[in-house]
Design an enzyme around this catalytic site. Sequence first.
Site, PDB file in Angstrom:
ATOM      1  N   GLY A  10      51.068  33.079  42.432  1.00  0.00           N
ATOM      2  CA  GLY A  10      50.333  33.448  41.190  1.00  0.00           C
ATOM      3  C   GLY A  10      50.665  32.928  40.031  1.00  0.00           C
ATOM      4  N   GLN A  14      47.571  34.404  34.122  1.00  0.00           N
ATOM      5  CA  GLN A  14      47.958  34.356  33.045  1.00  0.00           C
ATOM      6  C   GLN A  14      49.421  34.412  32.854  1.00  0.00           C
ATOM      7  OE1 GLN A  14      47.710  38.565  31.460  1.00  0.00           O
ATOM      8  NE2 GLN A  14      47.644  38.010  29.051  1.00  0.00           N
ATOM      9  N   LEU A  15      50.422  34.485  33.681  1.00  0.00           N
ATOM     10  CA  LEU A  15      51.562  34.838  33.448  1.00  0.00           C
ATOM     11  C   LEU A  15      52.157  33.745  33.699  1.00  0.00           C
ATOM     12  CD1 LEU A  15      54.005  36.569  32.439  1.00  0.00           C
ATOM     13  CD2 LEU A  15      53.993  38.721  34.571  1.00  0.00           C
ATOM     14  N   ASP A  51      49.049  30.880  50.066  1.00  0.00           N
ATOM     15  CA  ASP A  51      48.158  32.006  50.460  1.00  0.00           C
ATOM     16  C   ASP A  51      49.587  32.867  50.045  1.00  0.00           C
ATOM     17  OD1 ASP A  51      46.655  34.069  51.574  1.00  0.00           O
ATOM     18  OD2 ASP A  51      45.713  33.500  52.735  1.00  0.00           O
ATOM     19  N   TYR A 141      44.845  49.352  41.854  1.00  0.00           N
ATOM     20  CA  TYR A 141      46.062  48.539  41.329  1.00  0.00           C
ATOM     21  C   TYR A 141      47.138  48.649  40.657  1.00  0.00           C
ATOM     22  CZ  TYR A 141      47.660  45.086  37.891  1.00  0.00           C
ATOM     23  OH  TYR A 141      49.501  44.758  36.845  1.00  0.00           O
ATOM     24  N   LYS A 145      50.720  49.196  42.699  1.00  0.00           N
ATOM     25  CA  LYS A 145      51.492  49.006  42.218  1.00  0.00           C
ATOM     26  C   LYS A 145      52.874  49.710  42.303  1.00  0.00           C
ATOM     27  CE  LYS A 145      51.850  44.638  40.727  1.00  0.00           C
ATOM     28  NZ  LYS A 145      51.854  43.110  40.551  1.00  0.00           N
TER      29      LYS A 145
HETATM   30  N1  SER Z   1      47.381  44.135  32.217  1.00  0.00           N
HETATM   31  C1  SER Z   1      46.722  45.168  33.709  1.00  0.00           C
HETATM   32  C2  SER Z   1      45.507  45.197  33.561  1.00  0.00           C
HETATM   33  O1  SER Z   1      44.904  45.927  32.388  1.00  0.00           O
HETATM   34  C3  SER Z   1      47.876  45.859  33.777  1.00  0.00           C
HETATM   35  O2  SER Z   1      48.895  45.222  34.385  1.00  0.00           O
HETATM   36  O3  SER Z   1      45.408  45.699  34.875  1.00  0.00           O
END
Ligand code: SER
Length: 311
Positions: A10, A14-15, A51, A141, A145
């Site tokens: 990834g 962003q990160l 992938d 999500y 996690k």
């Molecule tokens: N920044 C993330 C989101 O908004 C939260 O971990 O989904």
Amino acid sequence: MSKKRILITGAAGQLGRVLTEALRIKYGKENVIATDINSAIEEFGLFEYLDILNIERLKTLIDQYKITEVYHLAAILSANGERNPAFTWNINLNGLLGILNLAVEMNLEKLFFPSTIAVFGNTTPQVNTAQNVPLLPETVYGMSKTSGELWCNYYHKKHGLDVRSIRYPGVIGWQSIPEGGTTDYAVEIYHAALKDQHYTCFLEKDTRLPMIYMPDVIGGTIDLMEAPKESISIRYGYNLSAMSFTPEEIAKSIQKLIPEFTIDYQPDFRQAIAASWSESIDDSQARNDWNWKPKYDLDLMTKDMIANLKK
Ligand code: SER
């Protein structure tokens, strides 16, 4: 110990974009391999298409590049995740399980797994949320996690895997654009302030969320990964706190530098997601275990964001 060789999944996210660059500066360009399904970062250094569900390919890459550490960043965020729950679960959880297995099989020295404030839910105390609290996440999500954290903990206990993890607050940075998260407004707002002097926010004005500025994210992540093994007492996700603010407060912070900036509010489905998360975080364990300490508050971040985006 073998020479440190890092693979990032990834890496175009962003990160990922910023962390890849920081790791290359610290450990050498030739020792950091960026992977993603998005090849937009190819020109910046070693890149391989990956992938994360293709475990055979990942195995080949780990072998080929003699990888010792993986930063597994590839995931689908909270808002996008709600648009395709089954796909999100598959990428976020099965992607992780494949890597955990490989990490043991191929004797990786370390694995990094980013967790999030999305593990919290409506049963979690929202103010100064402690490390160990009830978790009943509202999003796929968050579910992926939360489960991911448990699997990391399990692999550490069962196989001795040196896996490390942080529950990131909303991440804000000028270098990259987040995709499909609920905290994305806090990045969009700076771009809009400079371009249109106006922003329409998809959250209510008083929705307080924990946030963190990119330099603190990068510093904290590398510090955690560099910390001696003995000091790591948590193998799921460390709570991490830097600042907490509402859309109205970030708008006021921007107005100190751009007085003509205005904001209005049109909350959408992301409001319910944000409302289920914590307002502020108790991160004393990260501070005690590996000396976590953020450098940026809201106004310092605003100053730096605007200065950099103006360039
Ligand atoms: N920044 C993330 C989101 O908004 C939260 O971990 O989904």
